[in-house]
Scaffold this motif. Sequence first.
Motif, PDB file in Angstrom:
ATOM      1  N   VAL A 184       0.888  -1.178   0.000  1.00  0.00           N
ATOM      2  CA  VAL A 184       0.000   0.000   0.000  1.00  0.00           C
ATOM      3  C   VAL A 184       0.923   1.224   0.000  1.00  0.00           C
ATOM      4  N   PRO A 185       0.790   2.094  -1.021  1.00  0.00           N
ATOM      5  CA  PRO A 185       1.687   3.258  -1.050  1.00  0.00           C
ATOM      6  C   PRO A 185       1.309   4.333  -0.017  1.00  0.00           C
ATOM      7  N   HIS A 186       2.279   5.193   0.270  1.00  0.00           N
ATOM      8  CA  HIS A 186       2.021   6.347   1.140  1.00  0.00           C
ATOM      9  C   HIS A 186       1.718   7.563   0.259  1.00  0.00           C
TER      10      HIS A 186
ATOM     11  N   THR B 231       0.769  12.076   0.625  1.00  0.00           N
ATOM     12  CA  THR B 231       0.507  13.233   1.491  1.00  0.00           C
ATOM     13  C   THR B 231      -0.770  13.949   1.049  1.00  0.00           C
ATOM     14  N   ARG B 232      -1.412  13.445  -0.024  1.00  0.00           N
ATOM     15  CA  ARG B 232      -2.629  14.155  -0.464  1.00  0.00           C
ATOM     16  C   ARG B 232      -3.780  13.790   0.477  1.00  0.00           C
ATOM     17  N   PRO B 233      -4.795  14.674   0.565  1.00  0.00           N
ATOM     18  CA  PRO B 233      -5.916  14.377   1.462  1.00  0.00           C
ATOM     19  C   PRO B 233      -6.666  13.127   1.015  1.00  0.00           C
ATOM     20  N   ARG B 234      -7.210  12.437   1.968  1.00  0.00           N
ATOM     21  CA  ARG B 234      -7.990  11.224   1.685  1.00  0.00           C
ATOM     22  C   ARG B 234      -9.305  11.625   1.017  1.00  0.00           C
ATOM     23  N   ARG B 235      -9.685  10.894  -0.022  1.00  0.00           N
ATOM     24  CA  ARG B 235     -10.986  11.151  -0.671  1.00  0.00           C
ATOM     25  C   ARG B 235     -12.070  10.392   0.082  1.00  0.00           C
ATOM     26  N   SER B 236     -13.339  10.855  -0.068  1.00  0.00           N
ATOM     27  CA  SER B 236     -14.423  10.317   0.790  1.00  0.00           C
ATOM     28  C   SER B 236     -14.568   8.794   0.702  1.00  0.00           C
TER      29      SER B 236
ATOM     30  N   GLU C 148      -6.303   2.120   0.060  1.00  0.00           N
ATOM     31  CA  GLU C 148      -5.769   2.663  -1.206  1.00  0.00           C
ATOM     32  C   GLU C 148      -4.363   3.230  -0.977  1.00  0.00           C
ATOM     33  N   TYR C 149      -4.257   3.983   0.126  1.00  0.00           N
ATOM     34  CA  TYR C 149      -2.987   4.611   0.506  1.00  0.00           C
ATOM     35  C   TYR C 149      -2.869   4.636   2.019  1.00  0.00           C
ATOM     36  N   ILE C 150      -1.640   4.877   2.480  1.00  0.00           N
ATOM     37  CA  ILE C 150      -1.422   5.253   3.875  1.00  0.00           C
ATOM     38  C   ILE C 150      -1.235   6.770   3.822  1.00  0.00           C
TER      39      ILE C 150
ATOM     40  N   ILE D 209      11.434   3.025  -0.790  1.00  0.00           N
ATOM     41  CA  ILE D 209      12.107   2.348  -1.904  1.00  0.00           C
ATOM     42  C   ILE D 209      12.131   3.322  -3.077  1.00  0.00           C
ATOM     43  N   GLU D 210      11.018   3.989  -3.261  1.00  0.00           N
ATOM     44  CA  GLU D 210      10.922   5.011  -4.310  1.00  0.00           C
ATOM     45  C   GLU D 210       9.850   5.997  -3.894  1.00  0.00           C
ATOM     46  N   TYR D 211       9.949   7.200  -4.422  1.00  0.00           N
ATOM     47  CA  TYR D 211       8.881   8.169  -4.183  1.00  0.00           C
ATOM     48  C   TYR D 211       8.890   9.184  -5.304  1.00  0.00           C
ATOM     49  N   GLY D 212       7.769   9.901  -5.442  1.00  0.00           N
ATOM     50  CA  GLY D 212       7.680  10.924  -6.470  1.00  0.00           C
ATOM     51  C   GLY D 212       6.713  12.002  -6.029  1.00  0.00           C
ATOM     52  N   GLU D 213       6.666  13.070  -6.820  1.00  0.00           N
ATOM     53  CA  GLU D 213       5.770  14.170  -6.483  1.00  0.00           C
ATOM     54  C   GLU D 213       4.768  14.321  -7.603  1.00  0.00           C
ATOM     55  N   TYR D 214       3.526  14.532  -7.252  1.00  0.00           N
ATOM     56  CA  TYR D 214       2.483  14.706  -8.255  1.00  0.00           C
ATOM     57  C   TYR D 214       1.493  15.731  -7.720  1.00  0.00           C
ATOM     58  N   LYS D 215       1.305  16.814  -8.474  1.00  0.00           N
ATOM     59  CA  LYS D 215       0.404  17.905  -8.070  1.00  0.00           C
ATOM     60  C   LYS D 215       0.636  18.331  -6.618  1.00  0.00           C
TER      61      LYS D 215
ATOM     62  N   TYR E 171       3.336  14.196  -2.292  1.00  0.00           N
ATOM     63  CA  TYR E 171       4.289  13.095  -2.426  1.00  0.00           C
ATOM     64  C   TYR E 171       3.542  11.764  -2.445  1.00  0.00           C
ATOM     65  N   TYR E 172       4.116  10.837  -3.186  1.00  0.00           N
ATOM     66  CA  TYR E 172       3.625   9.462  -3.225  1.00  0.00           C
ATOM     67  C   TYR E 172       4.847   8.563  -3.141  1.00  0.00           C
ATOM     68  N   GLY E 173       4.753   7.474  -2.446  1.00  0.00           N
ATOM     69  CA  GLY E 173       5.921   6.586  -2.399  1.00  0.00           C
ATOM     70  C   GLY E 173       5.617   5.229  -1.793  1.00  0.00           C
ATOM     71  N   THR E 174       6.548   4.319  -2.044  1.00  0.00           N
ATOM     72  CA  THR E 174       6.413   2.953  -1.509  1.00  0.00           C
ATOM     73  C   THR E 174       7.504   2.742  -0.470  1.00  0.00           C
ATOM     74  N   SER E 175       7.106   2.368   0.729  1.00  0.00           N
ATOM     75  CA  SER E 175       8.087   2.238   1.810  1.00  0.00           C
ATOM     76  C   SER E 175       8.565   0.795   1.968  1.00  0.00           C
TER      77      SER E 175
HETATM   78  P1  5GP Z   1      -4.121   9.665  -7.123  1.00  0.00           P
HETATM   79  O1  5GP Z   1      -3.854  10.807  -6.189  1.00  0.00           O
HETATM   80  O2  5GP Z   1      -5.072  10.036  -8.211  1.00  0.00           O
HETATM   81  O3  5GP Z   1      -4.528   8.417  -6.394  1.00  0.00           O
HETATM   82  O4  5GP Z   1      -2.703   9.308  -7.829  1.00  0.00           O
HETATM   83  C1  5GP Z   1      -1.987  10.308  -8.467  1.00  0.00           C
HETATM   84  C2  5GP Z   1      -0.700   9.780  -9.031  1.00  0.00           C
HETATM   85  O5  5GP Z   1       0.160   9.253  -8.021  1.00  0.00           O
HETATM   86  C3  5GP Z   1      -0.903   8.668 -10.028  1.00  0.00           C
HETATM   87  O6  5GP Z   1      -0.329   9.086 -11.251  1.00  0.00           O
HETATM   88  C4  5GP Z   1      -0.162   7.506  -9.454  1.00  0.00           C
HETATM   89  O7  5GP Z   1       0.479   6.763 -10.460  1.00  0.00           O
HETATM   90  C5  5GP Z   1       0.866   8.151  -8.536  1.00  0.00           C
HETATM   91  N1  5GP Z   1       1.260   7.226  -7.477  1.00  0.00           N
HETATM   92  C6  5GP Z   1       0.468   6.434  -6.736  1.00  0.00           C
HETATM   93  N2  5GP Z   1       1.181   5.677  -5.890  1.00  0.00           N
HETATM   94  C7  5GP Z   1       2.480   5.980  -6.097  1.00  0.00           C
HETATM   95  C8  5GP Z   1       3.726   5.503  -5.523  1.00  0.00           C
HETATM   96  O8  5GP Z   1       3.784   4.638  -4.667  1.00  0.00           O
HETATM   97  N3  5GP Z   1       4.852   6.081  -6.004  1.00  0.00           N
HETATM   98  C9  5GP Z   1       4.848   7.030  -6.956  1.00  0.00           C
HETATM   99  N4  5GP Z   1       6.035   7.533  -7.361  1.00  0.00           N
HETATM  100  N5  5GP Z   1       3.715   7.492  -7.527  1.00  0.00           N
HETATM  101  C10 5GP Z   1       2.537   6.971  -7.105  1.00  0.00           C
END
Ligand code: 5GP
Length: 352
Positions: A177-179, A181-186, A193-195, A212-218, A221-225
């Motif tokens: 389950v990835p981590h 920082t975005r707010p949880r959706r209803s 879905e996430y931690i 292990i890896e992480y990235g930024e989107y909008k 942060y998103y990442g797998t621990s």
């Molecule tokens: P959402 O916020 O809509 O669930 O996801 C937004 C983006 O975050 C998606 O493009 C998804 O691929 C990316 N994302 C989700 N989990 C991870 C993760 O564990 N690592 C990285 N780098 N990106 C992730």
Amino acid sequence: MPVKEGKMFIRALFDYDPNEDKAIPCKEAGLAFRKGDILQIMSQDDATWWQAKHEGDANPRAGLIPSKHFQERRFALRRPEVQIQPLKNSNRKSSGFRRSFRLSRKDKKTNKSMYECKKSDQYDTADIPTYEEVAKYRRQPNDKYRLVVLVGPVGVGLNELKRKLLISDTQHYGVTVPHTTRPRRSQESDGVEYIFISKHLFETDVQNNKFIEYGEYKNNYYGTSLDSVRSVLAKNKVCLLDVQPHTVKHLRTYEFKPFVIFIKPPSLDRLRETRKNAKIISSKDDKGTAKPFTEEDFQEMIKSAHVMESQYGHLFDKVIVNDDLATAYSELKTTFDRLETETFWVPVSWLH
Ligand code: 5GP
């Protein structure tokens, strides 16, 4: 310490043909091998040329192969960004798997040393892949399952294969389950879905190498621990992880004993033939909507697979060509069954 003759096994991480080696004292005495072959070391008396034979080869005659130290030096000399500094007290009689020389890498832009490593064995399978010492490992009933890492280019069908495996036996296979920082959706639940964690905690965890890896989107942060992998394994499940191949070297530990499967595309012609009605979720598409494959997607897939294989091929335990999904899936399933019952060569450091 020199190893006992004939007791050391190594996995070759490069292809070698003595006929193309200008340095070998006698080409006829050389032993040819391919990347991935297991070799038995018969003698390390010479610092430059070891004597070895293919594992299981009944022929008692050994052939010459370049020693680890010698081959690392040759590879390093072909790569100007890697500098070789001989150690003051280098022990010519060492097994070659201890200290041999220091490497420091200069960043091309800043000319600063990015790192300096005292132990060349940290580079065994990363920067200068030559050989790695291996031993046989067979999973015991009480052992945790080995982590299974799936790598492959975008669009190759890795997610589809992973999904098929998961639904084939949800009690046996699990995913992390990835981590975020975005707010949880209803409709979402924490830990499903996430931690969901704060930016501050995420950044601290990054500092502490927990990801292990992480990235930024909008702006999130998103990442797998590493802990998310541990929690799947603790449930006595096989953890299926798909990551970029450059992260594999960090996972190659005693704890995870990863088995790395590379999902490879078939030829360009087969891609055109087999994927003409299929869809791809483009990494460039913000909304993650699926679109029909384009010629560019096919070309990109082939190119990316080629780069992955040439840079990280020495880390792959198994290559599965995803020509036809059903055939690739059945090959994958057989591989998993074998993994749980058969003996495999793994780095010796994973056994202590
Ligand atoms: P959402 O916020 O809509 O669930 O996801 C937004 C983006 O975050 C998606 O493009 C998804 O691929 C990316 N994302 C989700 N989990 C991870 C993760 O564990 N690592 C990285 N780098 N990106 C992730």
